[in-house]
Design a protein around this motif. Structure first.
Motif, mmCIF file in Angstrom:
data_model
loop_
_atom_site.group_PDB
_atom_site.id
_atom_site.type_symbol
_atom_site.label_atom_id
_atom_site.label_comp_id
_atom_site.label_asym_id
_atom_site.label_seq_id
_atom_site.Cartn_x
_atom_site.Cartn_y
_atom_site.Cartn_z
ATOM 1 N N GLU A 91 0.797 -1.240 -0.168
ATOM 2 C CA GLU A 91 -0.142 0.009 -0.036
ATOM 3 C C GLU A 91 0.918 1.278 0.046
ATOM 4 N N LEU A 92 1.863 1.140 0.819
ATOM 5 C CA LEU A 92 2.849 2.415 0.888
ATOM 6 C C LEU A 92 3.494 2.633 -0.584
ATOM 7 N N GLN A 93 3.832 1.486 -1.193
ATOM 8 C CA GLN A 93 4.715 1.877 -2.641
ATOM 9 C C GLN A 93 3.526 2.137 -3.514
ATOM 10 N N ARG A 94 2.412 1.819 -3.380
ATOM 11 C CA ARG A 94 1.330 2.311 -4.243
ATOM 12 C C ARG A 94 1.049 3.772 -4.013
ATOM 13 N N ASP A 95 0.880 4.223 -2.722
ATOM 14 C CA ASP A 95 0.590 5.610 -2.502
ATOM 15 C C ASP A 95 1.064 5.829 -1.207
ATOM 16 N N ALA A 96 2.154 6.268 -0.852
ATOM 17 C CA ALA A 96 2.709 6.619 0.655
ATOM 18 C C ALA A 96 1.850 8.040 1.017
ATOM 19 N N GLY A 97 0.937 8.719 0.215
ATOM 20 C CA GLY A 97 0.248 9.815 0.662
ATOM 21 C C GLY A 97 -1.162 9.572 1.371
ATOM 22 N N GLN A 98 -1.365 8.174 1.420
ATOM 23 C CA GLN A 98 -2.669 7.914 1.873
ATOM 24 C C GLN A 98 -2.695 7.874 3.597
ATOM 25 N N VAL A 113 13.670 -0.765 6.784
ATOM 26 C CA VAL A 113 13.036 -1.241 5.820
ATOM 27 C C VAL A 113 12.442 -0.293 4.768
ATOM 28 N N LEU A 114 11.692 0.511 5.513
ATOM 29 C CA LEU A 114 11.267 1.871 4.856
ATOM 30 C C LEU A 114 12.087 3.001 4.788
ATOM 31 N N GLY A 115 12.424 3.521 3.722
ATOM 32 C CA GLY A 115 13.284 4.685 3.535
ATOM 33 C C GLY A 115 12.299 6.110 3.749
ATOM 34 N N ALA A 141 8.420 0.011 -7.262
ATOM 35 C CA ALA A 141 7.647 -0.946 -6.380
ATOM 36 C C ALA A 141 8.586 -2.074 -6.579
ATOM 37 N N LEU A 142 8.733 -2.834 -5.282
ATOM 38 C CA LEU A 142 9.464 -4.056 -5.272
ATOM 39 C C LEU A 142 8.312 -5.183 -5.254
ATOM 40 N N PRO A 143 8.533 -6.526 -5.791
ATOM 41 C CA PRO A 143 7.390 -7.398 -6.017
ATOM 42 C C PRO A 143 7.221 -8.281 -4.631
ATOM 43 N N LEU A 144 6.485 -7.594 -3.746
ATOM 44 C CA LEU A 144 6.336 -8.337 -2.420
ATOM 45 C C LEU A 144 5.369 -9.251 -2.554
#
Length: 153
Positions: free
Chosen positions: A15-22, A50-52, A150-153
């Motif tokens: 979700e954060l990779q998709r949109d970190a502003g949500q 893990v999160l930059g 986006a990484l393939p999680l």
């Protein structure tokens, strides 16, 4: 710090990779959790490295940066002094979006974003005036087919 990552963490990161502003509420809803546990997991992932940093993706073409070059560099220099000078030159140039040291015939590949071919030539002239480079090949991207961080999680 080592951290165990489970399926809920992966959903949060997706979700954060998709949109970190949500909002936290939106992320929690999307992953089937509540706000506080999601916030705690995000904090844990940040503390573990893990999160930059959160950033915004800008549209390069809308801002006039219409040319993307992939620059292949071969060098006959492999001493620490040369590498330090070369890396310093790359880091000082905002046009360089990515730089990778490679295995094989090519030593480095750069992704360089500029307004046009003339701006690329200015970048090129500045770079070769700062460091000795054996061979440079610039490839102009005609069309960006896919771009993601986006990484393939």
């Amino acid at each position: 710090m080592s951290v165990r990552i489970d399926d809920t963490d992966r959903k949060i990161m997706a979700e954060l990779q998709r949109d970190a502003g949500q909002s936290l509420d939106e992320i929690a809803r999307a992953v089937g959790s509540s706000k506080t546990p999601v916030w705690n997991r995000i904090r844990k992932l940040r503390e573990a490295g893990v999160l930059g940093p959160q950033t915004v993706v800008l549209d390069a073409e809308a801002l006039g940066f219409e040319a993307c070059f992939f620059v292949l560099i071969r060098t006959s220099e492999h001493e620490a002094d040369w590498q330090q000078k070369f890396l310093g030159a790359l880091k000082a140039r905002p046009e360089v979006q990515e730089a990778h040291r490679l295995a094989g015939d090519i030593d480095y590949i750069l992704k360089v974003r500029v307004k046009n071919a003339r701006a690329y030539d200015e970048f090129y002239q500045a770079l070769i005036s700062e460091v000795k480079i054996y061979n440079v090949t610039a490839l102009l991207s005609m069309e960006q087919i896919k771009s993601t961080t986006a990484l393939p999680l």
